[in-house]
Design a protein around this motif. Structure first.
Motif, PDB file in Angstrom:
ATOM      1  N   LEU A   2     -62.593  63.087  12.892  1.00  0.00           N
ATOM      2  CA  LEU A   2     -62.324  64.258  13.722  1.00  0.00           C
ATOM      3  C   LEU A   2     -63.192  65.459  13.354  1.00  0.00           C
ATOM      4  O   LEU A   2     -63.753  66.105  14.249  1.00  0.00           O
ATOM      5  N   PRO A   3     -63.341  65.823  12.064  1.00  0.00           N
ATOM      6  CA  PRO A   3     -64.213  66.976  11.762  1.00  0.00           C
ATOM      7  C   PRO A   3     -65.640  66.772  12.254  1.00  0.00           C
ATOM      8  O   PRO A   3     -66.271  67.714  12.752  1.00  0.00           O
ATOM      9  N   VAL A   4     -66.168  65.553  12.113  1.00  0.00           N
ATOM     10  CA  VAL A   4     -67.526  65.288  12.601  1.00  0.00           C
ATOM     11  C   VAL A   4     -67.585  65.432  14.119  1.00  0.00           C
ATOM     12  O   VAL A   4     -68.535  66.022  14.671  1.00  0.00           O
ATOM     13  N   ALA A   5     -66.572  64.899  14.811  1.00  0.00           N
ATOM     14  CA  ALA A   5     -66.553  64.998  16.271  1.00  0.00           C
ATOM     15  C   ALA A   5     -66.455  66.447  16.725  1.00  0.00           C
ATOM     16  O   ALA A   5     -67.116  66.848  17.700  1.00  0.00           O
ATOM     17  N   CYS A   6     -65.655  67.267  16.026  1.00  0.00           N
ATOM     18  CA  CYS A   6     -65.540  68.682  16.398  1.00  0.00           C
ATOM     19  C   CYS A   6     -66.887  69.398  16.250  1.00  0.00           C
ATOM     20  O   CYS A   6     -67.271  70.210  17.103  1.00  0.00           O
ATOM     21  N   CYS A   7     -67.609  69.089  15.174  1.00  0.00           N
ATOM     22  CA  CYS A   7     -68.929  69.697  14.986  1.00  0.00           C
ATOM     23  C   CYS A   7     -69.882  69.289  16.108  1.00  0.00           C
ATOM     24  O   CYS A   7     -70.667  70.112  16.601  1.00  0.00           O
ATOM     25  N   ARG A   8     -69.803  68.014  16.523  1.00  0.00           N
ATOM     26  CA  ARG A   8     -70.662  67.558  17.616  1.00  0.00           C
ATOM     27  C   ARG A   8     -70.338  68.274  18.914  1.00  0.00           C
ATOM     28  O   ARG A   8     -71.238  68.660  19.669  1.00  0.00           O
ATOM     29  N   VAL A   9     -69.054  68.447  19.202  1.00  0.00           N
ATOM     30  CA  VAL A   9     -68.664  69.122  20.444  1.00  0.00           C
ATOM     31  C   VAL A   9     -69.181  70.558  20.448  1.00  0.00           C
ATOM     32  O   VAL A   9     -69.777  71.035  21.433  1.00  0.00           O
ATOM     33  N   ILE A  10     -68.982  71.279  19.339  1.00  0.00           N
ATOM     34  CA  ILE A  10     -69.402  72.680  19.274  1.00  0.00           C
ATOM     35  C   ILE A  10     -70.921  72.796  19.359  1.00  0.00           C
ATOM     36  O   ILE A  10     -71.466  73.677  20.033  1.00  0.00           O
ATOM     37  N   ARG A  11     -71.619  71.869  18.689  1.00  0.00           N
ATOM     38  CA  ARG A  11     -73.077  71.949  18.640  1.00  0.00           C
ATOM     39  C   ARG A  11     -73.722  71.568  19.973  1.00  0.00           C
ATOM     40  O   ARG A  11     -74.748  72.149  20.359  1.00  0.00           O
ATOM     41  N   THR A  12     -73.141  70.626  20.680  1.00  0.00           N
ATOM     42  CA  THR A  12     -73.795  70.107  21.892  1.00  0.00           C
ATOM     43  C   THR A  12     -73.223  70.675  23.180  1.00  0.00           C
ATOM     44  O   THR A  12     -73.745  70.354  24.254  1.00  0.00           O
ATOM     45  N   TRP A  13     -72.181  71.488  23.105  1.00  0.00           N
ATOM     46  CA  TRP A  13     -71.507  71.905  24.335  1.00  0.00           C
ATOM     47  C   TRP A  13     -72.456  72.619  25.301  1.00  0.00           C
ATOM     48  O   TRP A  13     -72.554  72.273  26.477  1.00  0.00           O
ATOM     49  N   ARG A  14     -73.176  73.632  24.808  1.00  0.00           N
ATOM     50  CA  ARG A  14     -74.035  74.412  25.707  1.00  0.00           C
ATOM     51  C   ARG A  14     -75.166  73.555  26.290  1.00  0.00           C
ATOM     52  O   ARG A  14     -75.349  73.534  27.515  1.00  0.00           O
TER      53      ARG A  14
END
Length: 439
Positions: free
Chosen positions: A50-62
């Motif tokens: 989950l922490p890795v997935a959250c970082c991916r979402v925040i980093r790739t969202w824009r």
């Protein structure tokens, strides 16, 4: 001087000791990670995935929103160009939809995203595969939450590969059965009090019989009456006969049994009217009649006709089923109608009955007309998902109702298991004298 030297020495060794401990912990986690993921997948996901997935979402969202055409420029295009030419200023960052907190689930996460003006939920539905790729997830589903907001649900693995039924906690709810797992990882629960009538379709070896086994296994321990209609000589439902209050094995018996069930509902209507209540659940518990769950296997056998006499029987059976569907929910009679093939070619009675069955389950089917009959009037996306089920995905189904649709898979309960459960709870079989004459 000695004290200062020792203090300085301690100060230099502390960071190195911390790094050594950290390196050991990271190495241990890397080595034990695969075993932890296999034995404790939920713990592994919450602690590491989950922490890795959250970082991916925040980093790739824009960039993801921009790449999928979901970003909107802050200024008109001509204004941006003139600003670049005239002033040499960098272009303004486009507006992207905002998302809320990332909420974990046992096998993924979900979040809410707010639509920008001019956007519709279908724009995000089209971007779901790109989200799954960018975030390293097995699948991403998008569904409307409320006007202007969509719910994005991501699954790290396929929960339908090995569906698990969670352990029952607390009291068992009447007419509520957990039969498998949803694509989100949650339990697949069929609650007849909420959606009283269901249509279940599926080709041979698609998982339809397994779902019926799971339903019977979950209902057998409950204080309900089970009634079977199996016009193929009882080959399917006779396994549960010790727990059935009545079983019809041909169309002639089925017509009599269904007529008796209609009379039973009319009698209960009289009781409710005398007590000035709108349904049997308003009656005192000691006066409340037992709920009746009617399982109809292979509905086509009731409607296929080859002679004038059979036409009259088919019409009578269809009329009785429609009346039960119209009246039964309030009077404690519930329908589970199953079949390999259901189509309008079986007659207008099938279409009228379909309209009364609010819950639909569609496994892999042999013809597109059956999938259209089951899901076409509820959701076109659900219809596409059902038509994509392959023969290797036995047990996988698309379930739909007025609340939406989901992919699910029933828990494997064999015929031997269901037969043993029916025999174990045979002593709970209610005696319904109203149905004795129907045999």
């Amino acid at each position: 001087m000695i004290i200062l030297a020792s203090t300085a020495s301690a100060g230099t060794t502390w960071p190195s000791s911390f790094l050594v401990v950290a390196a050991v912990l990271v190495s241990g986690l890397l080595l034990a990670g695969p075993a932890l993921r296999r034995r404790y997948p939920v713990a592994w996901w919450l602690l590491f995935g989950l922490p890795v997935a959250c970082c991916r979402v925040i980093r790739t969202w824009r960039p993801l929103m921009a790449g999928c055409g979901l970003a909107v420029s802050r200024r008109p295009a001509l204004t941006v160009v003139s600003g670049l030419v005239g002033k040499g200023a960098p272009p303004p960052q486009p507006l992207v939809p905002r998302f809320g907190f990332i909420r974990p689930t046992a096998g993924g996460f979900w979040l809410l995203a707010r639509l920008l003006p001019g956007q519709v939920p279908n724009d995000f539905v089209k971007a779901a595969p790109a989200m799954a790729e960018a975030w390293g997830m097995h699948a991403v589903r998008v569904a409307p939450q409320k006007p202007g907001t969509v719910r994005i649900t991501a699954s790290v693995t396929d929960p339908l590969a090995y569906p698990r039924i969670p352990k029952q906690r607390g009291p068992v709810h009447l007419l509520r059965v957990a039969v498998g797992a949803l694509e989100t990882g949650a339990a697949w629960v069929i609650d007849l009090r909420r959606i009283p009538h269901w249509l279940i379709v599926g080709a041979t070896r698609s998982g339809k019989s397994t779902l019926i086994n799971a339903l019977v296994a979950g209902l057998a321990p409950q204080p309900v009456a089970l009634v079977g209609v199996d016009c193929k000589g009882g080959m399917e439902l006779s396994l549960y006969e010790p727990r059935l209050s009545a079983l019809a094995t041909n169309r002639e018996q089925a017509v009599r049994l269904l007529a008796a069930l209609v009379d039973l509902t009319l009698d209960r209507m009289t009781v409710c009217r005398a007590a000035r209540v709108r349904n049997i659940w308003g009656l005192p518990e000691q006066e409340r009649p037992v709920p009746v769950v009617v399982i109809v296997d292979e509905i086509a056998e009731l409607f296929l006709i080859a002679s004038r006499n059979e036409k009259d029987e088919a019409h009578a059976a269809g009329t009785a089923l429609i009346r039960l569907a119209q009246l039964g929910a309030a009077l404690g009679v519930f329908l589970l109608v199953a079949g390999q093939r259901v189509g309008s070619d079986l007659g207008p009675g099938v279409t009228a009955l379909r309209a009364q069955l609010g819950g639909r389950v569609c496994h892999r089917v042999a013809d597109p007309g059956t999938a259209e009959m089951a899901l076409g009037d509820l959701n076109p996306d659900a219809l596409k998902a059902a038509q994509a089920i392959t023969p290797e995905q036995a047990g996988t189904a698309v379930l739909a109702s007025g609340d939406g649709w989901e992919r699910a898979r029933s828990h494997l309960i064999t015929e031997a298991d269901a037969e043993a459960i029916a025999a174990e709870y045979a002593h709970l079989t209610p005696h319904l004298p109203e149905l004795l004459d129907a045999k």
